[in-house]
Every structure is written in C-alpha cells, then in structure tokens.
Write a protein that holds these residues in place. Structure first.
Motif, PDB file in Angstrom:
ATOM      1  N   PHE A 173       0.832  -1.207   0.000  1.00  0.00           N
ATOM      2  CA  PHE A 173       0.000   0.000   0.000  1.00  0.00           C
ATOM      3  C   PHE A 173       0.868   1.260   0.000  1.00  0.00           C
ATOM      4  O   PHE A 173       0.516   2.255  -0.627  1.00  0.00           O
ATOM      5  CB  PHE A 173      -0.952  -0.029   1.201  1.00  0.00           C
ATOM      6  N   PHE A 174       2.004   1.208   0.688  1.00  0.00           N
ATOM      7  CA  PHE A 174       2.944   2.331   0.656  1.00  0.00           C
ATOM      8  C   PHE A 174       3.515   2.506  -0.750  1.00  0.00           C
ATOM      9  O   PHE A 174       3.696   3.637  -1.219  1.00  0.00           O
ATOM     10  CB  PHE A 174       4.076   2.140   1.656  1.00  0.00           C
ATOM     11  N   LEU A 175       3.801   1.389  -1.426  1.00  0.00           N
ATOM     12  CA  LEU A 175       4.296   1.446  -2.807  1.00  0.00           C
ATOM     13  C   LEU A 175       3.280   2.114  -3.722  1.00  0.00           C
ATOM     14  O   LEU A 175       3.632   2.968  -4.539  1.00  0.00           O
ATOM     15  CB  LEU A 175       4.592   0.037  -3.327  1.00  0.00           C
ATOM     16  N   ARG A 176       2.027   1.726  -3.590  1.00  0.00           N
ATOM     17  CA  ARG A 176       0.959   2.274  -4.444  1.00  0.00           C
ATOM     18  C   ARG A 176       0.821   3.781  -4.288  1.00  0.00           C
ATOM     19  O   ARG A 176       0.473   4.478  -5.234  1.00  0.00           O
ATOM     20  CB  ARG A 176      -0.373   1.610  -4.126  1.00  0.00           C
ATOM     21  N   LYS A 177       1.068   4.282  -3.096  1.00  0.00           N
ATOM     22  CA  LYS A 177       0.947   5.728  -2.831  1.00  0.00           C
ATOM     23  C   LYS A 177       2.249   6.476  -3.099  1.00  0.00           C
ATOM     24  O   LYS A 177       2.317   7.684  -2.928  1.00  0.00           O
ATOM     25  CB  LYS A 177       0.526   5.971  -1.376  1.00  0.00           C
ATOM     26  N   LEU A 225      -1.006   7.151   7.271  1.00  0.00           N
ATOM     27  CA  LEU A 225      -2.206   6.577   7.879  1.00  0.00           C
ATOM     28  C   LEU A 225      -3.228   6.187   6.823  1.00  0.00           C
ATOM     29  O   LEU A 225      -3.866   5.134   6.918  1.00  0.00           O
ATOM     30  CB  LEU A 225      -2.816   7.561   8.873  1.00  0.00           C
ATOM     31  N   ASP A 226      -3.386   7.032   5.813  1.00  0.00           N
ATOM     32  CA  ASP A 226      -4.324   6.748   4.732  1.00  0.00           C
ATOM     33  C   ASP A 226      -3.914   5.478   3.990  1.00  0.00           C
ATOM     34  O   ASP A 226      -4.750   4.639   3.664  1.00  0.00           O
ATOM     35  CB  ASP A 226      -4.390   7.942   3.775  1.00  0.00           C
ATOM     36  N   SER A 227      -2.630   5.306   3.750  1.00  0.00           N
ATOM     37  CA  SER A 227      -2.133   4.105   3.094  1.00  0.00           C
ATOM     38  C   SER A 227      -2.368   2.879   3.953  1.00  0.00           C
ATOM     39  O   SER A 227      -2.751   1.819   3.453  1.00  0.00           O
ATOM     40  CB  SER A 227      -0.635   4.231   2.800  1.00  0.00           C
TER      41      SER A 227
END
Length: 109
Positions: free
Chosen positions: A4-8, A36-38
């Motif tokens: 999820f961090f990668l996607r953002k 937090l959003d990720s």
C-alpha cells in the motif's frame, strides 16, 4: 502493508543484494496523514475503520465523539511531515500549537 505504501509512492522497492524498500520521496514531503491513509487501505484496518456499529463504542454519542476526534486528528496530521516526527519537532510545530491553543481557548469560554 508496504504494498500500500508502494501504491501511494511513499516507498520504492530496491532490487539489489539485501533488497528491501527505501523512501519514495524526501521525509519533508511525506505527510503523516498519507501514511495513515495508506495503512487504512490494508484490509484489517479498513474493516475496523468501516465498523459503524455504535455498540462497539458503547453508544451513538461516544461513536460520534470518536468519529469527530478522528477527523480533527487526521486534519491536523495533514500538516505534519515524517521529517517533523523524526526531528522531534511536534512540540514546536506551528499547526499543532495553533490547534491546541484553539481547543484550550474554546474550553475556557
């Protein structure tokens, strides 16, 4: 979680001996709210965040209170960077100081 961090764009994958991840941008450009959003994109976190059953919080008023507190904190963290946290600048952070001053003044009136 790192997917999820990668996607953002918060981290980049390193394909070299040892591998791993590095930050995708400077710490001064990574907002705590983005982290937090990720993390909320993660299935268990999303499941907890979407639990609207007031019984979980005790009653509807408590649920509403925690929802509002969460919104205030998230809005505040949209002005705090990873660099601020790493440098331990939260005590002197202008936005956080303004938020607490506003909250304190409202309670005194």
């Amino acid at each position: 979680l790192f997917v999820f961090f990668l996607r953002k764009g918060l981290v980049k994958s390193r394909c070299c001996p040892g591998g791993g991840y590095v930050l995708g941008k400077p710490t001064s450009h990574i907002l705590i709210s983005e982290i937090l959003d990720s993390a909320e994109d993660c299935v268990p976190a999303r499941r907890t965040a979407n639990d609207d059953d007031p019984a979980v919080y005790g009653n509807e008023q408590t649920h509403a209170l925690w929802a509002q507190i969460g919104e205030i904190l998230f809005a505040c963290l949209q002005h705090v960077t990873l660099e601020d946290v790493m440098a331990q600048r939260l005590d002197d952070h202008p936005f956080i100081n303004k938020l607490f001053a506003t909250l304190c003044c409202k309670n005194e009136t």
